[in-house]
Design an enzyme around this catalytic site. Sequence first.
Site, PDB file in Angstrom:
ATOM      1  N   THR A   1      -8.357   4.318  11.977  1.00 28.34           N
ATOM      2  CA  THR A   1      -8.674   5.168  13.110  1.00 28.34           C
ATOM      3  C   THR A   1     -10.127   5.055  13.540  1.00 28.34           C
ATOM      4  O   THR A   1     -10.437   5.097  14.740  1.00 28.34           O
ATOM      5  CB  THR A   1      -8.344   6.636  12.786  1.00 28.34           C
ATOM      6  OG1 THR A   1      -7.014   6.722  12.271  1.00 28.34           O
ATOM      7  CG2 THR A   1      -8.458   7.517  14.016  1.00 28.34           C
TER       8      THR A   1
ATOM      9  N   GLY B   1      -7.624   9.972   9.130  1.00 26.64           N
ATOM     10  CA  GLY B   1      -7.937  10.076  10.545  1.00 26.64           C
ATOM     11  C   GLY B   1      -8.940  11.150  10.901  1.00 26.64           C
ATOM     12  O   GLY B   1      -9.219  11.358  12.091  1.00 26.64           O
TER      13      GLY B   1
ATOM     14  N   LYS C   1       0.869  -1.163   0.000  1.00 26.10           N
ATOM     15  CA  LYS C   1       0.000   0.000   0.000  1.00 26.10           C
ATOM     16  C   LYS C   1       0.912   1.221   0.000  1.00 26.10           C
ATOM     17  O   LYS C   1       1.637   1.469   0.955  1.00 26.10           O
ATOM     18  CB  LYS C   1      -0.914   0.032   1.233  1.00 26.10           C
ATOM     19  CG  LYS C   1      -1.792   1.277   1.263  1.00 26.10           C
ATOM     20  CD  LYS C   1      -2.329   1.588   2.635  1.00 26.10           C
ATOM     21  CE  LYS C   1      -2.961   2.977   2.635  1.00 26.10           C
ATOM     22  NZ  LYS C   1      -3.390   3.399   3.995  1.00 26.10           N
TER      23      LYS C   1
END
Length: 274
Positions: free
Chosen positions: A221, A167, A106
């Site tokens: 998150t 986040g 990733k």
Amino acid sequence: MNDKPLRIGSHQFHSRLIVGTGKYANYDLMRDCLAEAGAECITVAVRRERLYDTQGRSLLDYIDTKRYTILPNTAGCFSAADAVRVARLGRELLSQMGNPGANWVKLECLGDAKTLLPNPIDTLRATEELVADGFEVLVYTSDDPIVALKLKQAGAASVMPAGSPIGSGQGVLNPNSIRICLEYLKDGDPDYPVIVDAGVGTASDVTAAMELGVDGILLNTGIAHAQDPLRMARAMRLGAEAGRQAFLAGRIPKKLYATASSPWEGAITAQPGR
């Protein structure tokens, strides 16, 4: 209900949630949340993740490698050179764990530490270099359709536009941009995997993204920092399943006026204004 699996490069999954392993209060909670989310693929930050905590416990001791496919990520990298180096370290990590053929990553190549938005130039450069090196690259990018298409043309195995900043928990801020990304990326290639990465805060965000037609969601998150991470992990799984089924079912069109669900025959109707 039956659904075709999610295919990303040489990998195949039934779960459409990819879940991160960072930010949890402890490894036990992380392990349990991964299970509750129904994840089959999990990400590990090669550069930022401490593989051992203060008590000497290893993150990898809490990951069942027979159950999960590990996706190394280049979180914390701010240049193409740095991201490529970390990707290669991730490949070496997987090789030492007995996965010598797992050449996938990733890719995150960030522009700055405040917004954590991707650097489009270095992201494209790193994608080209990693693809040439034999990697299957899942690339984090903005929701810019032109950049997304350029990354696919560079050979990315999956393009992953952000729903909102990493986040932030804001969900999908620009659904129309995601729709255009889907149109461009899937034109002539309907099975090309498009995954929303970043910004998911709750289960309804996951459902809304899946209803747009994306193939999966990558999050961390939203679970790890929830007040009840275990319950949120379960909610995220159910939200992904509901959104996918709703997309496949095809929603009714939105209309300005009501449409009766029962026949009008025999009904007494009023004229407008009465």
